[in-house]
Scaffold this motif. Structure first.
Motif, short mmCIF file in Angstrom:
data_model
loop_
_atom_site.label_atom_id
_atom_site.label_comp_id
_atom_site.label_asym_id
_atom_site.label_seq_id
_atom_site.Cartn_x
_atom_site.Cartn_y
_atom_site.Cartn_z
N THR A 153 0.83 -1.21 0.00
CA THR A 153 0.00 0.00 0.00
C THR A 153 0.86 1.25 0.00
OG1 THR A 153 -1.83 -1.11 1.12
CG2 THR A 153 -1.76 1.29 1.26
N ARG A 154 1.93 1.24 0.80
CA ARG A 154 2.81 2.40 0.83
C ARG A 154 3.53 2.59 -0.50
NH1 ARG A 154 5.00 4.24 5.36
NH2 ARG A 154 5.89 5.78 3.91
N VAL A 155 3.87 1.50 -1.16
CA VAL A 155 4.49 1.60 -2.49
C VAL A 155 3.50 2.22 -3.47
CG1 VAL A 155 5.40 0.27 -4.45
CG2 VAL A 155 6.13 -0.28 -2.12
N LEU A 156 2.23 1.81 -3.39
CA LEU A 156 1.21 2.42 -4.25
C LEU A 156 1.15 3.93 -4.02
CD1 LEU A 156 -1.92 0.05 -4.19
CD2 LEU A 156 -0.27 0.36 -6.04
N GLN A 157 1.17 4.33 -2.76
CA GLN A 157 1.10 5.75 -2.44
C GLN A 157 2.32 6.49 -2.99
OE1 GLN A 157 0.70 5.54 1.82
NE2 GLN A 157 -1.48 5.09 1.74
N ALA A 158 3.49 5.85 -2.92
CA ALA A 158 4.70 6.48 -3.46
C ALA A 158 4.63 6.58 -4.98
CB ALA A 158 5.93 5.68 -3.03
N LEU A 159 4.07 5.57 -5.62
CA LEU A 159 3.89 5.61 -7.07
C LEU A 159 2.95 6.75 -7.47
CD1 LEU A 159 3.59 1.78 -7.78
CD2 LEU A 159 5.36 3.28 -8.72
N ALA A 160 1.88 6.90 -6.71
CA ALA A 160 0.93 7.98 -6.99
C ALA A 160 1.59 9.34 -6.82
CB ALA A 160 -0.28 7.86 -6.07
N ALA A 161 2.43 9.48 -5.79
CA ALA A 161 3.12 10.74 -5.55
C ALA A 161 4.07 11.08 -6.70
CB ALA A 161 3.89 10.68 -4.23
N ASP A 162 4.55 10.04 -7.40
CA ASP A 162 5.44 10.24 -8.54
C ASP A 162 4.69 10.39 -9.86
OD1 ASP A 162 7.71 10.26 -6.99
OD2 ASP A 162 8.16 8.14 -7.29
N GLY A 163 3.36 10.50 -9.80
CA GLY A 163 2.57 10.76 -11.00
C GLY A 163 2.01 9.54 -11.69
N GLU A 164 2.19 8.36 -11.10
CA GLU A 164 1.61 7.15 -11.69
C GLU A 164 0.12 7.06 -11.36
OE1 GLU A 164 3.05 4.72 -13.54
OE2 GLU A 164 5.05 5.65 -13.56
N GLN A 165 -0.62 6.35 -12.21
CA GLN A 165 -2.03 6.10 -11.94
C GLN A 165 -2.13 4.91 -10.99
OE1 GLN A 165 -4.66 7.47 -15.67
NE2 GLN A 165 -3.60 5.54 -16.06
N VAL A 166 -2.90 5.10 -9.91
CA VAL A 166 -2.99 4.09 -8.85
C VAL A 166 -4.44 3.85 -8.48
CG1 VAL A 166 -2.55 3.72 -6.39
CG2 VAL A 166 -0.69 4.47 -7.88
N LEU A 167 -4.80 2.59 -8.34
CA LEU A 167 -6.11 2.20 -7.83
C LEU A 167 -5.90 1.56 -6.47
CD1 LEU A 167 -9.15 1.77 -8.17
CD2 LEU A 167 -8.65 -0.36 -9.40
N ASP A 168 -6.27 2.27 -5.42
CA ASP A 168 -6.06 1.80 -4.05
C ASP A 168 -7.37 1.22 -3.52
OD1 ASP A 168 -5.43 1.34 -1.41
OD2 ASP A 168 -4.35 3.22 -1.14
N LEU A 169 -7.57 -0.07 -3.75
CA LEU A 169 -8.83 -0.71 -3.37
C LEU A 169 -9.01 -0.76 -1.85
CD1 LEU A 169 -8.86 -3.68 -5.92
CD2 LEU A 169 -10.34 -1.67 -5.93
N GLU A 170 -7.92 -0.93 -1.13
CA GLU A 170 -8.04 -1.01 0.33
C GLU A 170 -8.43 0.34 0.93
OE1 GLU A 170 -4.55 -2.83 1.94
OE2 GLU A 170 -5.00 -4.78 1.02
N ASP A 171 -7.97 1.42 0.33
CA ASP A 171 -8.39 2.74 0.80
C ASP A 171 -9.88 2.95 0.51
OD1 ASP A 171 -7.78 5.47 1.83
OD2 ASP A 171 -8.39 6.04 -0.18
N LEU A 172 -10.33 2.56 -0.67
CA LEU A 172 -11.75 2.69 -1.01
C LEU A 172 -12.62 1.84 -0.09
CD1 LEU A 172 -11.62 2.55 -4.93
CD2 LEU A 172 -11.90 4.58 -3.48
N ALA A 173 -12.10 0.66 0.29
CA ALA A 173 -12.86 -0.27 1.13
C ALA A 173 -12.66 0.01 2.62
CB ALA A 173 -12.45 -1.71 0.83
N ALA A 174 -11.74 0.91 2.96
CA ALA A 174 -11.41 1.21 4.37
C ALA A 174 -11.08 -0.06 5.14
CB ALA A 174 -12.56 1.97 5.04
N HIS A 175 -10.24 -0.89 4.52
CA HIS A 175 -9.85 -2.15 5.16
C HIS A 175 -8.60 -2.67 4.46
CE1 HIS A 175 -10.12 -6.24 6.79
NE2 HIS A 175 -11.00 -5.78 7.64
N ARG A 176 -7.69 -3.28 5.23
CA ARG A 176 -6.44 -3.77 4.67
C ARG A 176 -6.50 -5.23 4.24
NH1 ARG A 176 -1.76 -0.84 8.32
NH2 ARG A 176 -2.38 1.31 7.85
N GLY A 177 -7.67 -5.83 4.33
CA GLY A 177 -7.84 -7.14 3.74
C GLY A 177 -7.27 -8.29 4.54
N SER A 178 -6.96 -8.09 5.82
CA SER A 178 -6.44 -9.18 6.64
C SER A 178 -7.16 -9.19 7.97
CB SER A 178 -4.93 -9.01 6.87
OG SER A 178 -4.69 -7.90 7.72
N VAL A 179 -6.80 -10.15 8.82
CA VAL A 179 -7.47 -10.27 10.12
C VAL A 179 -7.31 -9.01 10.95
CG1 VAL A 179 -5.46 -11.36 11.22
CG2 VAL A 179 -7.76 -11.77 12.13
#
Length: 348
Positions: A153-179
């Motif tokens: 997730t942090r890598v995705l955020q860094a990619l977005a900060a560098d101008g890449e297109q990012v789809l952050d599903l866990e942010d949209l779902a407000a959940h990190r997908g684990s226990v």
């Protein structure tokens, strides 16, 4: 100033979107940017519905009509009294029926060019499903995978900060997908609300450019990834982060440090694993949680739960995992994550 039903393709022509449904309906999902001006609140809607079933449609309309008139009058006095003549509202309810129709009639009697959304929220909902099904198969996805603690997730955020297109599903779902995936202070949206936010994200992408996304299973917390997007994700190119166990553990201890503030809550979360773990193992993990001993707890979670689960699941979820580009990493500090993102973005 004609009065004609309006479609979802004309939303941008209006000054404001007014959701005339009850607060509970609005909270589940609504058109982006819409304000809630209910013509019947939740209790009034219950009373009208009960009267309709137990007495008659006529009595329900009579009771409901008085409620609707009072509520519209209140909205006119409290919210719209200062609106200019060229103010142009679009009103919708569940199906584009009596609730929004009544509201539009009153607004037009005042002199505003109010219009009604054809098909109401149901038309919007159909539009969301249609757009996800249309856009998802066209996405040029790059799927980041790696065991828990790889800082995806942090890598995705860094990619977005560098101008890449990012789809952050866990942010949209407000959940990190684990226990331990619940996000503090952020309850998950409804399934419909999740899909509305997802559709908005998909619609902003340039389909001629790649889109980075994290590998996800079908469910993120209690929400389900729509099938068209899930299928596209599973068939897309994969980049696997191969971080050392030491780097992953250090990252998890930083990223989940807040869990130590609620040791009982952490122990309760671990309790959801009772069907998967021997009793003595779960008891030890919960004891560590209650004593705020996160290092041994997270080391055990990685070795005995997260890593075996990753090994079992990724081959099923990602069709091209065997051909993944693997990126080794031994530093998941903030600087290390930014360097990792730049390296990933430079891959051929």
């Amino acid at each position: 100033m004609s009065h004609k039903p309006t479609t979802v393709n004309e939303l941008g022509e209006f000054t404001v979107l007014i959701d005339a449904r009850s607060p509970a309906e609005y909270a589940l999902d609504h058109l982006p940017g819409a304000i809630n001006c209910p013509v019947l609140d939740d209790e009034e809607r219950r009373i009208v519905g009960t009267t309709y079933v137990q007495v008659s449609a006529f009595e329900a309309r009579k009771i409901g009509g008085a409620m609707v008139a009072r509520n519209i009058a209140r909205h006119l006095e409290d919210l719209f009294h200062d609106k200019p003549r060229d103010w142009r509202p679009l009103v919708y309810c569940w199906r584009g029926g009596m609730r929004s129709g009544s509201f539009v009639n009153w607004l037009r009697l005042v002199g505003w060019d109010a219009q009604q959304l054809k098909g109401g929220y149901k038309a919007w909902r159909a539009h969301v499903i249609e757009q996800i099904a249309l856009i998802a198969p066209q996405l040029d996805l790059r799927v980041l995978c790696g065991p828990t603690g790889s800082a995806k997730t942090r890598v995705l955020q860094a990619l977005a900060a560098d101008g890449e297109q990012v789809l952050d599903l866990e942010d949209l779902a407000a959940h990190r997908g684990s226990v331990l995936g619940g996000m503090p202070g952020r309850p998950q949206p409804s399934q419909k609300g999740f899909e509305t936010a997802l559709m908005q994200d998909l619609a902003r992408f340039d389909l001629g450019r790649r889109v980075w996304v994290e590998a996800e299973s079908r469910r993120i917390g209690r929400l389900t990834v729509p099938e068209p997007l899930l299928q596209r994700l599973r068939e897309s190119r994969v980049i696997e982060i191969d971080a050392t166990p030491e780097a992953r553990l250090a990252y998890l201890l930083r990223d989940y440090a807040w869990l130590a503030d609620d040791p009982q809550g952490l122990a309760d979360k671990l309790g959801t694993l009772r069907e998967l773990l021997p009793k003595d193992v779960l008891a030890q993990w919960q004891a560590w949680a209650l004593h705020r001993e996160l290092p041994p707890l997270f080391a055990a979670l990685m070795a005995q739960h997260y890593d075996p689960l990753y090994a079992r699941s990724q081959g099923r979820h990602l069709e091209r995992l065997a051909h993944a580009q693997r990126v080794a990493c031994d530093d998941l500090s903030d600087a290390g994550i930014h360097a990792l993102a730049r390296h990933i973005a430079s891959l051929p």
